[in-house]
Design a protein around this motif. Structure first.
Motif, short mmCIF file in Angstrom:
data_model
loop_
_atom_site.label_atom_id
_atom_site.label_comp_id
_atom_site.label_asym_id
_atom_site.label_seq_id
_atom_site.Cartn_x
_atom_site.Cartn_y
_atom_site.Cartn_z
N MET A 1 -17.67 9.12 -21.14
CA MET A 1 -17.06 9.22 -19.68
C MET A 1 -17.88 10.14 -18.83
SD MET A 1 -14.23 8.21 -18.01
CE MET A 1 -13.04 8.08 -19.06
N ILE A 2 -18.51 11.20 -19.55
CA ILE A 2 -19.40 12.12 -18.77
C ILE A 2 -20.61 11.45 -18.04
CG2 ILE A 2 -20.99 14.05 -18.87
CD1 ILE A 2 -18.05 15.04 -18.82
N GLU A 3 -21.10 10.46 -18.99
CA GLU A 3 -22.47 9.96 -18.56
C GLU A 3 -21.83 9.01 -17.56
OE1 GLU A 3 -25.65 10.22 -19.17
OE2 GLU A 3 -24.93 11.99 -19.94
N THR A 4 -20.79 8.08 -17.63
CA THR A 4 -20.28 7.29 -16.54
C THR A 4 -20.58 8.21 -15.18
OG1 THR A 4 -19.01 5.75 -17.96
CG2 THR A 4 -18.48 5.95 -15.48
N ILE A 5 -19.67 9.09 -15.16
CA ILE A 5 -19.75 10.09 -14.07
C ILE A 5 -21.09 10.50 -13.44
CG2 ILE A 5 -19.30 12.43 -13.22
CD1 ILE A 5 -16.83 12.23 -15.38
N ARG A 6 -21.99 10.82 -14.29
CA ARG A 6 -23.41 11.24 -14.06
C ARG A 6 -24.14 10.14 -13.38
NH1 ARG A 6 -24.74 16.29 -15.64
NH2 ARG A 6 -23.73 17.26 -17.57
N GLN A 7 -24.06 8.97 -13.92
CA GLN A 7 -24.77 7.78 -13.64
C GLN A 7 -24.40 6.96 -12.53
OE1 GLN A 7 -26.07 5.60 -17.16
NE2 GLN A 7 -26.67 7.42 -18.29
N GLN A 8 -22.94 6.92 -12.62
CA GLN A 8 -22.23 5.73 -11.62
C GLN A 8 -21.46 6.32 -10.58
OE1 GLN A 8 -20.81 2.00 -13.50
NE2 GLN A 8 -21.40 2.97 -15.37
N VAL A 9 -20.89 7.74 -10.68
CA VAL A 9 -19.98 7.82 -9.87
C VAL A 9 -20.74 9.04 -8.79
CG1 VAL A 9 -17.69 9.33 -9.31
CG2 VAL A 9 -18.00 8.02 -11.20
N LEU A 10 -21.37 9.82 -9.30
CA LEU A 10 -21.90 11.04 -8.70
C LEU A 10 -22.95 10.56 -7.61
CD1 LEU A 10 -22.16 14.04 -10.82
CD2 LEU A 10 -20.33 13.54 -9.77
N PRO A 11 -23.77 9.52 -7.71
CA PRO A 11 -24.51 8.97 -6.74
C PRO A 11 -23.84 8.72 -5.40
CG PRO A 11 -25.30 8.46 -8.75
CD PRO A 11 -23.91 8.95 -9.06
N LEU A 35 -13.81 19.18 -13.12
CA LEU A 35 -14.35 20.00 -12.28
C LEU A 35 -16.03 19.54 -12.18
CD1 LEU A 35 -14.62 22.18 -10.16
CD2 LEU A 35 -14.68 23.91 -12.13
N VAL A 36 -16.51 19.33 -11.19
CA VAL A 36 -17.93 19.01 -10.95
C VAL A 36 -18.49 20.09 -10.10
CG1 VAL A 36 -19.68 17.47 -10.11
CG2 VAL A 36 -17.53 16.47 -11.30
N SER A 37 -19.75 20.71 -10.79
CA SER A 37 -20.29 21.96 -10.10
C SER A 37 -21.77 22.07 -9.95
CB SER A 37 -20.03 23.25 -10.57
OG SER A 37 -18.52 23.42 -10.96
N TRP A 38 -22.29 22.09 -8.94
CA TRP A 38 -23.88 22.42 -8.53
C TRP A 38 -24.16 23.51 -7.78
CZ3 TRP A 38 -20.09 19.11 -6.42
CH2 TRP A 38 -20.05 19.16 -4.99
N ASP A 39 -25.37 23.54 -7.66
CA ASP A 39 -25.81 24.76 -6.94
C ASP A 39 -25.35 25.20 -5.67
OD1 ASP A 39 -27.56 25.08 -9.12
OD2 ASP A 39 -29.24 24.40 -8.06
N GLU A 40 -24.87 24.01 -4.94
CA GLU A 40 -24.36 24.40 -3.59
C GLU A 40 -22.79 24.18 -3.60
OE1 GLU A 40 -26.70 22.06 -4.24
OE2 GLU A 40 -28.61 23.35 -3.71
N GLY A 41 -22.21 23.81 -4.56
CA GLY A 41 -20.63 23.68 -4.21
C GLY A 41 -20.19 23.15 -5.86
N ASN A 42 -18.84 22.62 -5.37
CA ASN A 42 -18.07 21.97 -6.53
C ASN A 42 -17.09 21.05 -5.96
OD1 ASN A 42 -16.22 24.11 -5.71
ND2 ASN A 42 -17.18 25.59 -6.92
N MET A 43 -16.45 20.02 -6.86
CA MET A 43 -15.20 19.44 -6.51
C MET A 43 -14.50 19.25 -7.49
SD MET A 43 -17.28 15.94 -5.48
CE MET A 43 -18.18 14.86 -6.73
N VAL A 44 -13.33 18.45 -7.26
CA VAL A 44 -12.73 18.01 -8.37
C VAL A 44 -12.72 16.45 -8.44
CG1 VAL A 44 -10.22 17.94 -9.30
CG2 VAL A 44 -11.12 19.94 -8.09
N LEU A 45 -12.96 15.87 -9.60
CA LEU A 45 -13.02 14.41 -9.59
C LEU A 45 -12.26 13.84 -10.59
CD1 LEU A 45 -15.08 12.18 -8.78
CD2 LEU A 45 -16.50 12.52 -10.90
N GLN A 46 -11.48 12.76 -10.00
CA GLN A 46 -10.54 12.15 -11.00
C GLN A 46 -10.88 10.70 -11.06
OE1 GLN A 46 -6.73 13.29 -9.00
NE2 GLN A 46 -6.11 14.48 -10.76
#
Length: 355
Positions: A1-11, A35-46
């Motif tokens: 699931m995490i890889e799906t988020i990284r490769q297909q959702v976050l872009p 919870l998705v976090s990066w240097d400039e912010g964060n968001m909740v992903l469902q």
């Protein structure tokens, strides 16, 4: 699931997947939340459960309209923070990846926290006031704008009929192990007569429909009410169900899946605190028929959620997430025990809502 988020959702949200931290968030029964976090912010992903929410675009559009309405009042008429949707780079409210899932992102609130079990009267009154404040802010929202994401969601006759069908089908072969609870649930159909008499007198309002204690966020800095979250089931309905779900999830000292049934009971002081908080916000808004419906709503929600857990147990755990064998049966027994506690304290509790 995490890889799906990284490769297909976050872009779709303009993010480089490798640069983001992704961690599971919460313990919801239906959707998968991160919870998705990066240097400039964060968001909740469902990832929405489209077996449950069969029209997911209706869900995200409803939530978008309600968030917009509340956002226009935030800081003035609306004293809570709004958990608003984050649109994609394409300007959409969600990402539909077909077999890889239907995904949406929402605003993450810093310093927020949630609880699973109400510890004291102050927490109960504060949360009930927040849910009442939410409902009050939506009194001028045109309910015709939103669709039903789950038709007849809080519909006791339909839930009883579904249980009866599950008993007949006995798909998972579990009936013999829970027959006593089935018989108990089906013996409570006198509530249907009360509902048939009262419901036609009630106005339709935009309701949250899932007023669990963990759907109200506290501010960790001062323990104040911060936000109402999880707008997935916001639909047209009756306030008695929102009140009843608070009673169901606030008043027991045990979590809803606890097997310590000797400790599962309605705490009268917590029930009274719910009434104080909710009526402080809505007492001058409610019609008399709505106020008189609150006691019925409390009983219906405890019984109905127990019926839903029991039905899912009989059907093989196809709706609610389970984490152990017999999990839904444990939940059902818990809720039926809480319902019995309501009945044994009826006179004292009814007085709190003026019935």
């Amino acid at each position: 699931m995490i890889e799906t988020i990284r490769q297909q959702v976050l872009p779709h949200y303009g993010l480089e997947g490798s640069a983001a931290k992704i961690a599971p968030l919460g313990n919801g029964h239906i959707n998968d939340t991160y919870l998705v976090s990066w240097d400039e912010g964060n968001m909740v992903l469902q990832k929405l459960n489209t077996d449950v929410f069969k029209t997911p675009w209706t869900l995200v559009e409803n939530a978008g309209l309600i968030s917009q309405h509340l956002g226009e009042k935030e800081g003035a008429e609306y004293g809570l923070k709004v958990v608003s949707p984050k649109v994609t780079a394409e300007g959409e409210l969600a990402v539909d990846l077909g077999e890889a899932g239907f995904w949406r992102a929402i605003r993450y609130l810093k310093h927020s926290s949630s609880i699973e079990v109400v510890g004291n009267e102050e927490q109960a009154e504060q949360a009930a006031r927040a849910f009442g404040h939410f409902a009050r802010a939506l009194c001028d929202f045109d309910a015709a704008q939103i669709g039903d994401v789950i038709p007849k969601f809080h519909f006791l006759p339909g839930r009883i009929a579904a249980l009866e069908q599950a008993v007949r089908d006995n798909k998972a072969g579990r009936l013999d192990g829970c027959r006593d609870w089935v018989d108990f649930a089906l013996s409570q159909q006198g509530l249907l007569d009360e509902l048939a008499e009262l419901e036609p007198k009630l106005p339709l309002r935009v309701c949250h429909n899932d007023t669990k204690i963990n759907n109200m966020l506290f501010d960790k800095r001062d323990d104040s009410a911060m936000a109402i979250i999880d707008l997935d089931t916001c639909m047209k309905g009756h306030l008695m169900y929102d009140f009843g779900d608070m009673v169901r999830t606030f008043t027991s000292p045990e979590a809803e899946d606890s097997t310590n049934l000797d400790r599962v009971q309605v705490r009268p002081a917590i029930f009274a605190a719910i009434c104080r908080g909710y009526l402080a916000e809505l007492g001058d808004v409610m019609q008399e028929s709505e106020r008189s419906s609150l006691w019925l709503g409390a009983r219906i929600m405890c019984l109905m959620i127990g019926i839903r857990f029991l039905t899912d147990h009989l059907n093989g755990d196809v709706y609610f997430h389970v984490h152990r064998e017999g999990h839904n049966l444990d939940r059902a027994a818990n809720q039926f025990t809480l319902y019995r506690s309501l009945l044994t304290q009826a006179d004292e509790l009814k007085a709190c809502v003026g019935c």
